[in-house]
Scaffold this active site. Structure first.
Site, mmCIF file in Angstrom:
data_model
loop_
_atom_site.group_PDB
_atom_site.id
_atom_site.type_symbol
_atom_site.label_atom_id
_atom_site.label_comp_id
_atom_site.label_asym_id
_atom_site.label_seq_id
_atom_site.Cartn_x
_atom_site.Cartn_y
_atom_site.Cartn_z
ATOM 1 C CG ASN A 6 -27.478 -34.994 61.635
ATOM 2 O OD1 ASN A 6 -27.552 -36.291 61.679
ATOM 3 N ND2 ASN A 6 -28.341 -34.873 60.348
ATOM 4 C CG ASP A 8 -27.406 -38.448 59.498
ATOM 5 O OD1 ASP A 8 -28.512 -38.847 59.854
ATOM 6 O OD2 ASP A 8 -26.849 -37.715 58.835
ATOM 7 C CG HIS A 9 -22.129 -37.461 62.760
ATOM 8 N ND1 HIS A 9 -21.386 -37.395 61.699
ATOM 9 C CD2 HIS A 9 -22.657 -35.914 62.346
ATOM 10 C CE1 HIS A 9 -21.413 -36.274 60.777
ATOM 11 N NE2 HIS A 9 -22.450 -36.058 61.064
ATOM 12 N NE ARG A 17 -14.242 -52.317 64.443
ATOM 13 C CZ ARG A 17 -13.462 -52.614 65.705
ATOM 14 N NH1 ARG A 17 -14.467 -53.113 66.167
ATOM 15 N NH2 ARG A 17 -12.668 -51.637 65.742
ATOM 16 C CG HIS A 42 -28.920 -36.712 54.076
ATOM 17 N ND1 HIS A 42 -27.322 -36.472 54.698
ATOM 18 C CD2 HIS A 42 -29.072 -37.379 53.841
ATOM 19 C CE1 HIS A 42 -28.446 -35.670 52.913
ATOM 20 N NE2 HIS A 42 -28.673 -36.832 52.617
ATOM 21 N NE ARG A 44 -24.331 -38.517 52.590
ATOM 22 C CZ ARG A 44 -24.169 -38.000 51.965
ATOM 23 N NH1 ARG A 44 -23.623 -37.546 50.573
ATOM 24 N NH2 ARG A 44 -23.838 -36.494 52.287
ATOM 25 N NE ARG A 48 -21.564 -41.305 52.676
ATOM 26 C CZ ARG A 48 -20.931 -39.681 52.069
ATOM 27 N NH1 ARG A 48 -20.452 -38.717 53.073
ATOM 28 N NH2 ARG A 48 -21.100 -39.346 50.979
ATOM 29 C CG HIS A 49 -24.696 -41.791 57.657
ATOM 30 N ND1 HIS A 49 -26.216 -41.125 56.998
ATOM 31 C CD2 HIS A 49 -23.989 -40.807 57.140
ATOM 32 C CE1 HIS A 49 -26.521 -40.052 56.486
ATOM 33 N NE2 HIS A 49 -24.668 -39.660 56.539
ATOM 34 C CD GLU A 69 -30.053 -33.287 57.002
ATOM 35 O OE1 GLU A 69 -29.458 -33.617 56.448
ATOM 36 O OE2 GLU A 69 -29.741 -32.953 57.990
ATOM 37 C CB THR A 99 -21.008 -33.171 55.928
ATOM 38 O OG1 THR A 99 -22.026 -32.947 56.097
ATOM 39 C CG2 THR A 99 -19.439 -31.968 55.532
ATOM 40 C CB THR A 100 -24.933 -31.440 53.260
ATOM 41 O OG1 THR A 100 -25.869 -33.057 53.678
ATOM 42 C CG2 THR A 100 -25.974 -30.582 52.084
ATOM 43 C CD GLU A 150 -30.625 -27.215 58.592
ATOM 44 O OE1 GLU A 150 -31.849 -27.961 57.759
ATOM 45 O OE2 GLU A 150 -29.454 -27.432 58.652
ATOM 46 C CG HIS A 190 -24.166 -28.531 57.181
ATOM 47 N ND1 HIS A 190 -22.472 -28.218 57.221
ATOM 48 C CD2 HIS A 190 -24.181 -29.529 56.518
ATOM 49 C CE1 HIS A 190 -21.760 -29.518 56.839
ATOM 50 N NE2 HIS A 190 -22.777 -30.238 56.344
ATOM 51 N N GLY A 191 -22.234 -27.288 60.651
ATOM 52 C CA GLY A 191 -21.206 -26.662 61.300
ATOM 53 C C GLY A 191 -21.216 -26.563 62.454
ATOM 54 N N GLY A 212 -25.774 -31.252 64.795
ATOM 55 C CA GLY A 212 -25.456 -32.944 64.294
ATOM 56 C C GLY A 212 -23.943 -33.236 64.929
ATOM 57 C CG HIS A 213 -19.404 -33.674 62.870
ATOM 58 N ND1 HIS A 213 -18.180 -32.829 63.873
ATOM 59 C CD2 HIS A 213 -18.671 -34.165 62.392
ATOM 60 C CE1 HIS A 213 -16.903 -32.904 63.633
ATOM 61 N NE2 HIS A 213 -17.592 -34.516 63.294
HETATM 62 N N1 PXP Z 1 -28.432 -29.865 58.195
HETATM 63 C C1 PXP Z 1 -28.545 -30.354 56.690
HETATM 64 C C2 PXP Z 1 -29.432 -29.507 55.888
HETATM 65 C C3 PXP Z 1 -27.270 -31.126 56.787
HETATM 66 O O1 PXP Z 1 -27.152 -31.984 56.123
HETATM 67 C C4 PXP Z 1 -26.683 -31.556 58.190
HETATM 68 C C5 PXP Z 1 -25.517 -32.520 57.971
HETATM 69 O O2 PXP Z 1 -25.889 -33.808 58.225
HETATM 70 C C6 PXP Z 1 -26.826 -30.270 59.361
HETATM 71 C C7 PXP Z 1 -27.580 -29.880 59.238
HETATM 72 C C8 PXP Z 1 -26.012 -30.957 60.480
HETATM 73 O O3 PXP Z 1 -24.565 -30.634 60.118
HETATM 74 P P1 PXP Z 1 -23.445 -31.132 61.139
HETATM 75 O O4 PXP Z 1 -23.499 -32.034 62.130
HETATM 76 O O5 PXP Z 1 -22.518 -30.216 60.927
HETATM 77 O O6 PXP Z 1 -23.888 -30.264 63.059
#
Ligand code: PXP
Length: 239
Positions: A6, A8-9, A17, A42, A44, A48-49, A69, A99-100, A150, A190-191, A212-213
């Protein structure tokens, strides 16, 4: 096991900026060089990103499967049908959230989700639903003809202590088994990070991980020394 990264970050950092860098499209190419099997972004409602420009460019530049997403809104349906990602993951979206925060309310939104799934599938795009690890959510996902789910791994990732972690992991394993029984492909995300991914990656019935994160956090930490060295070299050469 399929790994979708992912990006997004990367866009979040750019938006701090409101400039051009770092570019999530360039990041996606680097992620693929590093072994990512796919890319997730994603889009949104508040942009925002990830921006519309990012999504269009990702579609053009990335040859690996692109997972969009999105919330189950009419605006996003139109974008998905025009951009044609390789798959769509429907997620709940709240403006105030960092975040979601949780999975979809699959039962409460059954009719709406069923409509959106049908629209997207009519263009040949498979749909995944981001769900909490509950039996009811996975069986309802099958009833409304999603191809994939998922499983939200956030509670597992945030659980404190071995016992709590094991309990959350067990819920995920159980739901993945039910998904298989009702003919759904299971993904998870996620996470997830370098400390907690192994137990999830060991579940054989899980097809793919969406991360992602954790990866972007590690990328910053492993990249700082090199980045500072490059800046030092430039300054030294100029002087
Ligand atoms: N899956 C979904 C559906 C999400 O919304 C996210 C966060 O954008 C992720 C996976 C990835 O999560 P993380 O950034 O915590 O790895």
């Amino acid at each position: 096991m399929f790994l979708s990264v992912n990006v997004d970050h990367i866009a979040t950092l750019r938006q701090a900026r409101l400039g051009a860098e770092p570019d999530p499209v360039e990041g996606a190419l680097l992620a693929i060089s590093g072994g990512a099997d796919g890319i997730t972004a994603h889009l949104r409602e508040d942009r925002r990103h990830i921006s519309d420009r990012d999504l269009t460019l990702l579609r053009q530049v990335i040859t690996a499967p692109l997972n969009l997403e999105m919330a189950a809104t009419d605006e996003m349906i139109a974008i998905a049908l025009s951009v044609k990602p390789d798959m769509v993951t429907l997620v709940p979206e709240k403006r105030q959230e960092l975040t979601t925060e949780g999975g979809l309310d699959v039962r409460g939104q059954k009719q709406r989700l069923s409509y959106v799934i049908g629209k997207i599938q009519s263009e040949g795009i498979p749909v995944s639903l981001f769900i909490n690890p509950t039996e009811a959510d996975v069986t309802t996902s099958a009833e409304i003809s999603a191809e994939m789910v998922e499983i939200h791994t956030g509670l597992y990732a945030n659980a404190v202590g071995e016992k709590a972690k094991a309990t959350e992991l067990q819920k995920i394993v159980h739901v993945v088994c039910i998904a298989q029984n009702v003919g759904l492909i299971s993904n998870a995300g996620h996470g997830l990070n370098y400390r907690n991914v192994s137990a999830i990656a060991a579940i054989r019935e899980v097809r793919g991980l969406y991360i992602g994160h954790g990866i972007m956090s590690r990328a910053i930490m492993t990249g700082i020394e090199k980045a500072v060295r490059q800046m030092r070299d430039l300054i030294r050469q100029a002087g």
